[in-house]
Design a protein around this motif. Structure first.
Motif, PDB file in Angstrom:
ATOM      1  N   ILE A  55       0.858  -1.179   0.000  1.00 22.05           N
ATOM      2  CA  ILE A  55       0.000   0.000   0.000  1.00 22.05           C
ATOM      3  C   ILE A  55       0.896   1.230   0.000  1.00 22.05           C
ATOM      4  N   SER A  56       0.702   2.108  -0.966  1.00 15.77           N
ATOM      5  CA  SER A  56       1.521   3.322  -1.018  1.00 15.77           C
ATOM      6  C   SER A  56       0.780   4.551  -0.501  1.00 15.77           C
ATOM      7  N   GLU A  57      -0.547   4.582  -0.662  1.00  9.34           N
ATOM      8  CA  GLU A  57      -1.355   5.688  -0.150  1.00  9.34           C
ATOM      9  C   GLU A  57      -2.691   5.135   0.337  1.00  9.34           C
ATOM     10  N   VAL A  58      -3.299   5.850   1.276  1.00 11.62           N
ATOM     11  CA  VAL A  58      -4.633   5.460   1.740  1.00 11.62           C
ATOM     12  C   VAL A  58      -5.411   6.704   2.126  1.00 11.62           C
ATOM     13  N   GLU A  59      -6.673   6.695   1.774  1.00 11.65           N
ATOM     14  CA  GLU A  59      -7.566   7.795   2.139  1.00 11.65           C
ATOM     15  C   GLU A  59      -8.858   7.215   2.715  1.00 11.65           C
ATOM     16  N   PRO A  60      -9.114   7.407   4.021  1.00 13.71           N
ATOM     17  CA  PRO A  60     -10.415   6.988   4.562  1.00 13.71           C
ATOM     18  C   PRO A  60     -11.506   7.935   4.048  1.00 13.71           C
ATOM     19  N   VAL A  61     -12.511   7.395   3.414  1.00 14.58           N
ATOM     20  CA  VAL A  61     -13.626   8.188   2.893  1.00 14.58           C
ATOM     21  C   VAL A  61     -14.810   7.958   3.835  1.00 14.58           C
ATOM     22  N   VAL A  62     -15.171   8.973   4.587  1.00 18.87           N
ATOM     23  CA  VAL A  62     -16.201   8.834   5.614  1.00 18.87           C
ATOM     24  C   VAL A  62     -17.414   9.679   5.240  1.00 18.87           C
ATOM     25  N   GLY A  63     -18.468   9.524   6.019  1.00 13.56           N
ATOM     26  CA  GLY A  63     -19.659  10.346   5.836  1.00 13.56           C
ATOM     27  C   GLY A  63     -20.858   9.628   5.269  1.00 13.56           C
ATOM     28  N   TYR A  64     -20.741   8.347   4.940  1.00 16.02           N
ATOM     29  CA  TYR A  64     -21.863   7.622   4.353  1.00 16.02           C
ATOM     30  C   TYR A  64     -23.031   7.469   5.333  1.00 16.02           C
ATOM     31  N   MET A  65     -22.745   7.474   6.625  1.00 16.42           N
ATOM     32  CA  MET A  65     -23.802   7.291   7.630  1.00 16.42           C
ATOM     33  C   MET A  65     -24.154   8.586   8.339  1.00 16.42           C
ATOM     34  N   HIS A  66     -23.635   9.706   7.861  1.00 14.17           N
ATOM     35  CA  HIS A  66     -23.837  10.977   8.562  1.00 14.17           C
ATOM     36  C   HIS A  66     -25.322  11.309   8.659  1.00 14.17           C
ATOM     37  N   ARG A  67     -25.802  11.595   9.855  1.00 14.11           N
ATOM     38  CA  ARG A  67     -27.218  11.915  10.052  1.00 14.11           C
ATOM     39  C   ARG A  67     -27.432  13.313  10.620  1.00 14.11           C
ATOM     40  N   GLY A  68     -26.352  14.093  10.709  1.00 15.60           N
ATOM     41  CA  GLY A  68     -26.483  15.483  11.134  1.00 15.60           C
ATOM     42  C   GLY A  68     -26.888  15.638  12.574  1.00 15.60           C
ATOM     43  N   ALA A  69     -26.362  14.795  13.443  1.00 18.08           N
ATOM     44  CA  ALA A  69     -26.780  14.827  14.853  1.00 18.08           C
ATOM     45  C   ALA A  69     -26.482  16.175  15.497  1.00 18.08           C
ATOM     46  N   GLU A  70     -25.344  16.784  15.169  1.00 12.37           N
ATOM     47  CA  GLU A  70     -24.988  18.050  15.805  1.00 12.37           C
ATOM     48  C   GLU A  70     -25.978  19.150  15.439  1.00 12.37           C
ATOM     49  N   LYS A  71     -26.497  19.126  14.222  1.00 14.40           N
ATOM     50  CA  LYS A  71     -27.522  20.107  13.838  1.00 14.40           C
ATOM     51  C   LYS A  71     -28.850  19.785  14.495  1.00 14.40           C
ATOM     52  N   LEU A  72     -29.174  18.513  14.604  1.00 14.04           N
ATOM     53  CA  LEU A  72     -30.422  18.121  15.261  1.00 14.04           C
ATOM     54  C   LEU A  72     -30.423  18.489  16.736  1.00 14.04           C
ATOM     55  N   PHE A  73     -29.241  18.524  17.374  1.00 17.93           N
ATOM     56  CA  PHE A  73     -29.165  18.944  18.777  1.00 17.93           C
ATOM     57  C   PHE A  73     -29.801  20.326  18.971  1.00 17.93           C
ATOM     58  N   GLU A  74     -29.660  21.187  17.970  1.00 23.74           N
ATOM     59  CA  GLU A  74     -30.115  22.572  18.092  1.00 23.74           C
ATOM     60  C   GLU A  74     -31.638  22.693  18.034  1.00 23.74           C
ATOM     61  N   ALA A  75     -32.305  21.619  17.613  1.00 23.74           N
ATOM     62  CA  ALA A  75     -33.772  21.648  17.484  1.00 23.74           C
ATOM     63  C   ALA A  75     -34.458  20.792  18.533  1.00 23.74           C
ATOM     64  N   ARG A  76     -33.714  20.331  19.531  1.00 22.88           N
ATOM     65  CA  ARG A  76     -34.272  19.499  20.601  1.00 22.88           C
ATOM     66  C   ARG A  76     -33.943  20.141  21.955  1.00 22.88           C
ATOM     67  N   ASP A  77     -34.808  19.939  22.926  1.00 29.30           N
ATOM     68  CA  ASP A  77     -34.507  20.507  24.242  1.00 29.30           C
ATOM     69  C   ASP A  77     -33.519  19.604  24.983  1.00 29.30           C
TER      70      ASP A  77
END
Length: 397
Positions: A60-82
Protein backbone atom coordinates in the motif's frame (compact mmCIF):
# COMPACT_ATOMS: atom_id res chain seq x y z
CA UNK A 1 -7.27 -12.65 -24.88
CA UNK A 2 -5.16 -11.53 -27.85
CA UNK A 3 -2.23 -9.22 -27.35
CA UNK A 4 -2.50 -5.71 -28.76
CA UNK A 5 0.42 -4.25 -30.80
CA UNK A 6 1.25 -0.58 -30.38
CA UNK A 7 2.26 1.69 -33.26
CA UNK A 8 5.84 1.99 -31.94
CA UNK A 9 6.37 -1.76 -32.07
CA UNK A 10 5.83 -2.41 -28.37
CA UNK A 11 3.20 -4.86 -27.15
CA UNK A 12 0.60 -4.09 -24.50
CA UNK A 13 -0.13 -6.96 -22.15
CA UNK A 14 -3.76 -7.78 -21.25
CA UNK A 15 -5.17 -5.16 -18.91
CA UNK A 16 -6.10 -6.17 -15.39
CA UNK A 17 -8.90 -4.45 -13.48
CA UNK A 18 -7.83 -0.88 -12.79
CA UNK A 19 -4.23 -1.47 -13.86
CA UNK A 20 -2.33 -1.38 -17.14
CA UNK A 21 0.95 -3.12 -17.83
CA UNK A 22 3.06 -2.16 -20.86
CA UNK A 23 5.73 -4.56 -22.17
CA UNK A 24 8.57 -2.85 -24.02
CA UNK A 25 10.74 -4.19 -26.88
CA UNK A 26 13.38 -5.36 -24.42
CA UNK A 27 10.82 -7.29 -22.41
CA UNK A 28 10.87 -4.97 -19.35
CA UNK A 29 7.47 -4.35 -17.74
CA UNK A 30 6.34 -0.91 -16.64
CA UNK A 31 3.26 -0.76 -14.44
CA UNK A 32 1.15 2.03 -13.03
CA UNK A 33 -0.24 2.04 -9.51
CA UNK A 34 -3.56 0.33 -8.89
CA UNK A 35 -6.36 2.21 -7.12
CA UNK A 36 -8.41 -0.20 -5.00
CA UNK A 37 -11.60 0.61 -3.11
CA UNK A 38 -12.22 -1.27 0.12
CA UNK A 39 -15.94 -0.80 0.74
CA UNK A 40 -18.23 0.90 1.25
CA UNK A 41 -19.65 -2.05 3.16
CA UNK A 42 -23.24 -2.73 4.06
CA UNK A 43 -24.50 -1.34 7.42
CA UNK A 44 -25.17 -4.86 8.69
CA UNK A 45 -21.40 -5.32 9.03
CA UNK A 46 -19.35 -2.77 10.99
CA UNK A 47 -20.92 0.12 9.10
CA UNK A 48 -20.27 2.04 5.92
CA UNK A 49 -16.58 2.93 5.66
CA UNK A 50 -14.62 3.20 2.43
CA UNK A 51 -10.84 3.08 2.13
CA UNK A 52 -9.29 4.28 -1.11
CA UNK A 53 -5.98 2.45 -1.44
CA UNK A 54 -3.22 3.09 -3.95
CA UNK A 55 -1.18 -0.09 -4.44
CA UNK A 56 2.32 -0.63 -5.71
CA UNK A 57 2.27 -4.36 -6.29
CA UNK A 58 1.31 -5.89 -2.96
CA UNK A 59 2.33 -2.82 -0.97
CA UNK A 60 0.00 0.00 0.00
CA UNK A 61 1.52 3.32 -1.02
CA UNK A 62 -1.35 5.69 -0.15
CA UNK A 63 -4.63 5.46 1.74
CA UNK A 64 -7.57 7.80 2.14
CA UNK A 65 -10.41 6.99 4.56
CA UNK A 66 -13.63 8.19 2.89
CA UNK A 67 -16.20 8.83 5.61
CA UNK A 68 -19.66 10.35 5.84
CA UNK A 69 -21.86 7.62 4.35
CA UNK A 70 -23.80 7.29 7.63
CA UNK A 71 -23.84 10.98 8.56
CA UNK A 72 -27.22 11.91 10.05
CA UNK A 73 -26.48 15.48 11.13
CA UNK A 74 -26.78 14.83 14.85
CA UNK A 75 -24.99 18.05 15.80
CA UNK A 76 -27.52 20.11 13.84
CA UNK A 77 -30.42 18.12 15.26
CA UNK A 78 -29.16 18.94 18.78
CA UNK A 79 -30.12 22.57 18.09
CA UNK A 80 -33.77 21.65 17.48
CA UNK A 81 -34.27 19.50 20.60
CA UNK A 82 -34.51 20.51 24.24
CA UNK A 83 -32.05 19.33 26.89
CA UNK A 84 -34.09 16.26 27.70
CA UNK A 85 -34.53 15.21 24.07
CA UNK A 86 -30.90 15.53 22.95
CA UNK A 87 -29.96 12.51 25.06
CA UNK A 88 -31.66 10.18 22.60
CA UNK A 89 -29.61 11.64 19.72
CA UNK A 90 -26.25 11.36 21.46
CA UNK A 91 -27.12 7.85 22.57
CA UNK A 92 -26.71 6.42 19.07
CA UNK A 93 -23.48 7.44 17.40
CA UNK A 94 -21.45 4.66 19.05
CA UNK A 95 -24.12 2.00 19.34
CA UNK A 96 -21.83 -0.20 21.44
CA UNK A 97 -21.34 2.53 24.08
CA UNK A 98 -24.82 4.00 24.41
CA UNK A 99 -24.74 4.55 28.17
CA UNK A 100 -21.40 6.34 27.98
CA UNK A 101 -22.69 8.56 25.16
CA UNK A 102 -25.67 9.62 27.26
CA UNK A 103 -23.37 10.32 30.16
CA UNK A 104 -21.28 12.89 28.30
CA UNK A 105 -24.35 14.92 27.35
CA UNK A 106 -25.88 15.03 30.81
CA UNK A 107 -22.53 15.89 32.42
CA UNK A 108 -22.19 18.87 30.08
CA UNK A 109 -25.71 20.12 30.82
CA UNK A 110 -25.30 19.58 34.57
CA UNK A 111 -22.05 21.54 34.48
CA UNK A 112 -23.82 24.42 32.74
CA UNK A 113 -26.53 24.35 35.39
CA UNK A 114 -24.04 24.03 38.27
CA UNK A 115 -25.99 20.98 39.40
CA UNK A 116 -24.84 18.30 41.85
CA UNK A 117 -26.41 14.87 41.44
CA UNK A 118 -27.19 12.53 44.37
CA UNK A 119 -24.45 10.19 45.55
CA UNK A 120 -26.42 7.08 44.66
CA UNK A 121 -26.72 8.32 41.09
CA UNK A 122 -22.98 9.01 40.89
CA UNK A 123 -22.03 5.48 41.92
CA UNK A 124 -24.75 3.86 39.80
CA UNK A 125 -23.60 5.83 36.76
CA UNK A 126 -20.02 4.68 37.36
CA UNK A 127 -21.14 1.06 37.68
CA UNK A 128 -23.20 1.13 34.50
CA UNK A 129 -20.47 2.93 32.57
CA UNK A 130 -18.03 0.12 33.41
CA UNK A 131 -20.53 -2.60 32.52
CA UNK A 132 -21.08 -0.79 29.21
CA UNK A 133 -17.29 -0.72 28.71
CA UNK A 134 -17.11 -4.50 29.11
CA UNK A 135 -19.99 -4.96 26.66
CA UNK A 136 -18.18 -2.81 24.11
CA UNK A 137 -14.85 -4.59 24.53
CA UNK A 138 -16.41 -8.05 24.35
CA UNK A 139 -17.81 -7.25 20.92
CA UNK A 140 -14.33 -6.51 19.56
CA UNK A 141 -12.69 -9.37 21.49
CA UNK A 142 -14.98 -11.67 19.54
CA UNK A 143 -15.18 -9.93 16.16
CA UNK A 144 -11.48 -9.19 15.68
CA UNK A 145 -10.38 -12.87 15.67
CA UNK A 146 -13.35 -13.53 13.36
CA UNK A 147 -11.93 -11.07 10.83
CA UNK A 148 -8.67 -13.04 10.90
CA UNK A 149 -10.39 -16.36 10.34
CA UNK A 150 -11.05 -17.56 13.90
CA UNK A 151 -14.77 -18.15 14.31
CA UNK A 152 -14.92 -19.63 17.83
CA UNK A 153 -14.13 -16.55 20.00
CA UNK A 154 -17.18 -14.63 18.82
CA UNK A 155 -19.50 -17.27 20.31
CA UNK A 156 -17.78 -16.94 23.69
CA UNK A 157 -17.95 -13.15 23.45
CA UNK A 158 -21.67 -13.12 22.76
CA UNK A 159 -22.38 -15.52 25.61
CA UNK A 160 -20.66 -13.15 28.04
CA UNK A 161 -22.39 -10.16 26.50
CA UNK A 162 -25.75 -11.80 27.09
CA UNK A 163 -24.96 -12.20 30.80
CA UNK A 164 -24.38 -8.47 31.15
CA UNK A 165 -27.11 -7.46 28.72
CA UNK A 166 -29.68 -9.13 30.94
CA UNK A 167 -28.88 -6.91 33.92
CA UNK A 168 -28.64 -3.76 31.76
CA UNK A 169 -31.96 -4.58 30.11
CA UNK A 170 -33.61 -5.18 33.47
CA UNK A 171 -32.97 -1.66 34.70
CA UNK A 172 -33.53 0.25 31.46
CA UNK A 173 -35.71 -1.86 29.18
CA UNK A 174 -33.21 -1.46 26.35
CA UNK A 175 -30.53 -3.75 24.99
CA UNK A 176 -28.54 -1.22 22.98
CA UNK A 177 -29.99 2.24 23.58
CA UNK A 178 -30.59 2.39 27.31
CA UNK A 179 -31.86 5.96 27.80
CA UNK A 180 -31.30 5.59 31.53
CA UNK A 181 -29.45 8.86 32.18
CA UNK A 182 -31.33 12.04 32.90
CA UNK A 183 -30.18 15.60 33.52
CA UNK A 184 -29.78 15.58 37.30
CA UNK A 185 -29.32 11.83 37.75
CA UNK A 186 -30.98 8.67 36.50
CA UNK A 187 -34.41 7.67 35.24
CA UNK A 188 -35.21 5.67 38.38
CA UNK A 189 -33.65 3.64 41.17
CA UNK A 190 -32.36 0.11 40.71
CA UNK A 191 -34.94 -2.71 41.02
CA UNK A 192 -35.10 -4.75 44.21
CA UNK A 193 -32.50 -7.53 44.17
CA UNK A 194 -30.81 -6.14 41.06
CA UNK A 195 -27.44 -5.61 42.75
CA UNK A 196 -27.21 -9.28 43.65
CA UNK A 197 -28.03 -10.35 40.11
CA UNK A 198 -25.51 -7.89 38.70
CA UNK A 199 -22.80 -9.15 41.06
CA UNK A 200 -23.49 -12.74 39.98
CA UNK A 201 -23.34 -11.76 36.30
CA UNK A 202 -19.98 -10.02 36.81
CA UNK A 203 -18.61 -13.06 38.64
CA UNK A 204 -19.83 -15.44 35.91
CA UNK A 205 -18.27 -13.37 33.13
CA UNK A 206 -14.98 -13.00 35.01
CA UNK A 207 -14.76 -16.75 35.57
CA UNK A 208 -14.81 -17.37 31.81
CA UNK A 209 -12.73 -14.45 30.51
CA UNK A 210 -9.62 -16.62 30.55
CA UNK A 211 -10.84 -18.29 27.37
CA UNK A 212 -9.65 -15.26 25.39
CA UNK A 213 -6.14 -15.61 26.83
CA UNK A 214 -5.99 -19.30 25.92
CA UNK A 215 -7.96 -19.31 22.69
CA UNK A 216 -6.83 -16.05 21.13
CA UNK A 217 -3.68 -14.47 22.56
CA UNK A 218 -2.20 -17.92 23.11
CA UNK A 219 -2.86 -18.95 19.52
CA UNK A 220 0.30 -18.99 17.41
CA UNK A 221 -1.58 -18.20 14.19
CA UNK A 222 -3.24 -15.16 15.77
CA UNK A 223 0.09 -13.96 17.14
CA UNK A 224 1.73 -14.48 13.76
CA UNK A 225 -0.92 -12.33 12.08
CA UNK A 226 -0.76 -9.51 14.64
CA UNK A 227 2.69 -9.29 16.27
CA UNK A 228 4.78 -6.54 14.69
CA UNK A 229 1.97 -5.72 12.25
CA UNK A 230 0.50 -2.22 11.96
CA UNK A 231 2.84 -0.51 14.41
CA UNK A 232 1.48 2.89 15.48
CA UNK A 233 4.20 4.90 17.21
CA UNK A 234 3.51 7.23 20.09
CA UNK A 235 4.33 10.42 18.16
CA UNK A 236 1.81 9.62 15.43
CA UNK A 237 -0.84 8.78 18.02
CA UNK A 238 -0.32 12.20 19.62
CA UNK A 239 -0.29 13.99 16.25
CA UNK A 240 -3.67 12.59 15.19
CA UNK A 241 -5.37 12.82 18.59
CA UNK A 242 -5.67 9.05 18.90
CA UNK A 243 -7.07 8.04 22.28
CA UNK A 244 -8.40 5.11 24.25
CA UNK A 245 -7.06 1.54 24.02
CA UNK A 246 -5.38 2.21 20.66
CA UNK A 247 -3.32 5.10 22.05
CA UNK A 248 -2.45 3.27 25.26
CA UNK A 249 -1.18 0.32 23.20
CA UNK A 250 1.31 2.77 21.69
CA UNK A 251 2.59 3.96 25.07
CA UNK A 252 0.29 6.96 25.59
CA UNK A 253 -0.28 6.70 29.34
CA UNK A 254 -3.46 8.78 29.57
CA UNK A 255 -6.87 7.90 30.94
CA UNK A 256 -9.38 10.56 32.00
CA UNK A 257 -10.73 8.33 34.74
CA UNK A 258 -7.37 8.61 36.48
CA UNK A 259 -5.95 11.89 35.21
CA UNK A 260 -9.10 14.07 35.40
CA UNK A 261 -11.49 11.99 37.51
CA UNK A 262 -15.24 12.40 37.07
CA UNK A 263 -18.18 10.50 38.58
CA UNK A 264 -16.75 8.26 41.36
CA UNK A 265 -13.43 7.42 39.68
CA UNK A 266 -11.50 9.60 42.11
CA UNK A 267 -12.45 7.17 44.88
CA UNK A 268 -11.56 4.11 42.79
CA UNK A 269 -7.86 4.85 42.29
CA UNK A 270 -6.80 1.68 44.10
CA UNK A 271 -8.90 -0.49 41.77
CA UNK A 272 -8.48 1.41 38.50
CA UNK A 273 -5.56 0.23 36.35
CA UNK A 274 -4.50 2.09 33.22
CA UNK A 275 -3.29 -0.67 30.89
CA UNK A 276 -0.53 0.31 28.46
CA UNK A 277 1.86 -1.31 25.99
CA UNK A 278 4.80 0.09 24.08
CA UNK A 279 4.79 -2.12 20.97
CA UNK A 280 1.89 -0.30 19.28
CA UNK A 281 1.08 -3.27 17.03
CA UNK A 282 -2.18 -5.15 16.44
CA UNK A 283 -1.38 -7.65 19.19
CA UNK A 284 -0.73 -4.89 21.72
CA UNK A 285 -4.06 -3.23 20.91
CA UNK A 286 -5.91 -6.51 21.46
CA UNK A 287 -4.08 -7.18 24.74
CA UNK A 288 -4.91 -3.72 26.06
CA UNK A 289 -8.56 -4.23 25.23
CA UNK A 290 -8.62 -7.60 26.99
CA UNK A 291 -6.90 -6.34 30.15
CA UNK A 292 -9.18 -3.32 30.30
CA UNK A 293 -12.20 -5.62 30.22
CA UNK A 294 -10.77 -7.52 33.20
CA UNK A 295 -10.21 -4.27 35.10
CA UNK A 296 -13.70 -2.94 34.32
CA UNK A 297 -15.19 -6.04 35.94
CA UNK A 298 -13.14 -5.25 39.06
CA UNK A 299 -14.37 -1.65 38.99
CA UNK A 300 -17.96 -2.88 38.68
CA UNK A 301 -17.51 -5.03 41.79
CA UNK A 302 -16.08 -2.05 43.70
CA UNK A 303 -19.08 0.08 42.70
CA UNK A 304 -21.49 -2.65 43.80
CA UNK A 305 -19.70 -2.82 47.15
CA UNK A 306 -20.10 0.92 47.65
CA UNK A 307 -23.75 0.96 46.57
CA UNK A 308 -24.55 -1.75 49.11
CA UNK A 309 -23.18 0.54 51.84
CA UNK A 310 -25.13 3.66 50.83
CA UNK A 311 -28.43 4.40 52.58
CA UNK A 312 -31.60 4.63 50.49
CA UNK A 313 -32.03 7.98 48.82
CA UNK A 314 -32.92 9.81 45.64
CA UNK A 315 -31.22 9.12 42.30
CA UNK A 316 -32.19 12.35 40.55
CA UNK A 317 -32.92 16.03 41.05
CA UNK A 318 -36.31 17.64 40.58
CA UNK A 319 -36.23 19.75 37.44
CA UNK A 320 -38.52 22.54 36.21
CA UNK A 321 -41.05 21.72 33.51
CA UNK A 322 -39.09 23.81 31.01
CA UNK A 323 -35.35 23.32 31.48
CA UNK A 324 -33.15 26.18 30.32
CA UNK A 325 -29.37 26.35 30.65
CA UNK A 326 -27.85 29.75 31.48
CA UNK A 327 -26.04 31.65 28.75
CA UNK A 328 -22.45 30.51 28.33
CA UNK A 329 -20.32 27.61 27.14
CA UNK A 330 -18.72 24.53 28.66
CA UNK A 331 -16.80 21.44 27.59
CA UNK A 332 -17.30 18.03 29.18
CA UNK A 333 -15.31 14.96 28.18
CA UNK A 334 -15.38 11.35 29.25
CA UNK A 335 -13.23 8.25 28.80
CA UNK A 336 -15.55 6.27 26.56
CA UNK A 337 -14.77 2.62 25.77
CA UNK A 338 -13.23 3.56 22.39
CA UNK A 339 -11.46 6.72 23.57
CA UNK A 340 -12.09 10.35 24.46
CA UNK A 341 -15.59 11.72 23.89
CA UNK A 342 -16.06 15.46 24.23
CA UNK A 343 -19.13 17.69 24.21
CA UNK A 344 -18.76 21.43 23.64
CA UNK A 345 -22.05 23.02 24.68
CA UNK A 346 -22.97 26.62 23.90
CA UNK A 347 -26.17 28.06 25.38
CA UNK A 348 -27.99 31.34 24.69
CA UNK A 349 -30.25 30.83 27.68
CA UNK A 350 -32.94 28.98 25.74
CA UNK A 351 -34.44 25.52 26.24
CA UNK A 352 -32.41 24.14 23.31
CA UNK A 353 -28.62 24.22 22.83
CA UNK A 354 -27.34 27.01 20.59
CA UNK A 355 -24.52 24.63 19.58
CA UNK A 356 -23.44 21.18 20.70
CA UNK A 357 -20.23 19.97 19.10
CA UNK A 358 -19.35 16.29 19.49
CA UNK A 359 -15.75 15.08 19.56
CA UNK A 360 -15.94 11.35 18.97
CA UNK A 361 -13.07 8.93 19.52
CA UNK A 362 -13.39 6.87 16.34
CA UNK A 363 -13.22 9.91 14.05
CA UNK A 364 -9.73 10.83 15.22
CA UNK A 365 -8.53 7.26 15.59
CA UNK A 366 -9.36 6.26 12.02
CA UNK A 367 -7.45 9.20 10.53
CA UNK A 368 -4.18 7.68 11.73
CA UNK A 369 -4.59 5.00 9.04
CA UNK A 370 -3.31 7.53 6.50
CA UNK A 371 0.09 7.30 8.23
CA UNK A 372 -0.07 3.69 9.34
CA UNK A 373 -1.15 1.74 6.25
CA UNK A 374 1.33 3.08 3.62
CA UNK A 375 4.24 0.66 3.34
CA UNK A 376 2.28 -2.33 4.63
CA UNK A 377 1.09 -5.36 2.68
CA UNK A 378 -2.46 -5.59 1.37
CA UNK A 379 -2.68 -8.94 3.16
CA UNK A 380 -2.19 -7.15 6.52
CA UNK A 381 -4.75 -4.43 5.83
CA UNK A 382 -7.69 -6.30 7.37
CA UNK A 383 -5.68 -7.17 10.50
CA UNK A 384 -4.69 -3.51 10.95
CA UNK A 385 -8.11 -2.08 10.20
CA UNK A 386 -9.84 -4.48 12.58
CA UNK A 387 -7.42 -3.68 15.40
CA UNK A 388 -8.56 -0.04 15.41
CA UNK A 389 -11.80 -1.09 17.13
CA UNK A 390 -14.01 1.64 15.64
CA UNK A 391 -17.73 2.09 15.17
CA UNK A 392 -18.60 3.83 11.92
CA UNK A 393 -21.47 5.80 13.45
CA UNK A 394 -18.92 7.23 15.86
CA UNK A 395 -16.90 8.44 12.86
CA UNK A 396 -19.77 9.94 10.89
CA UNK A 397 -22.00 11.16 13.76
Amino acid sequence: MSQRTMTDGTAAAPDGPGKQTTVGIGGAAESSDMVLNIGPQHPSTHGVLRLRLVLDGELISEVEPVVGYMHRGAEKLFEARDYRQIIVLANRHDWLSAFSNELGVVLAVERMLGMEVPERAVWTRTLLAELNRVLNHLMFLGSYPLELGGITPVFHAFREREELQHVMEEISGGRMHYMFNRVGGLKEDLPAGWQGRARQAVADVRSRMGVFDRLVTGNEIFRGRTRGVGVLDRATAHAYGVSGPIARASGVDFDLRRDEPYLAYGELRDTLQVVTRTEGDCLARFEVLLEQAHNSLDLADACLDRLSQLPPGPVNQRLPKVLKAPEGATYAWTENPLGLNGYYLVSKGEKTPYRLKLRSASFNNIQALTELLPGTLVADMVAILGSFFFVVGDIDK
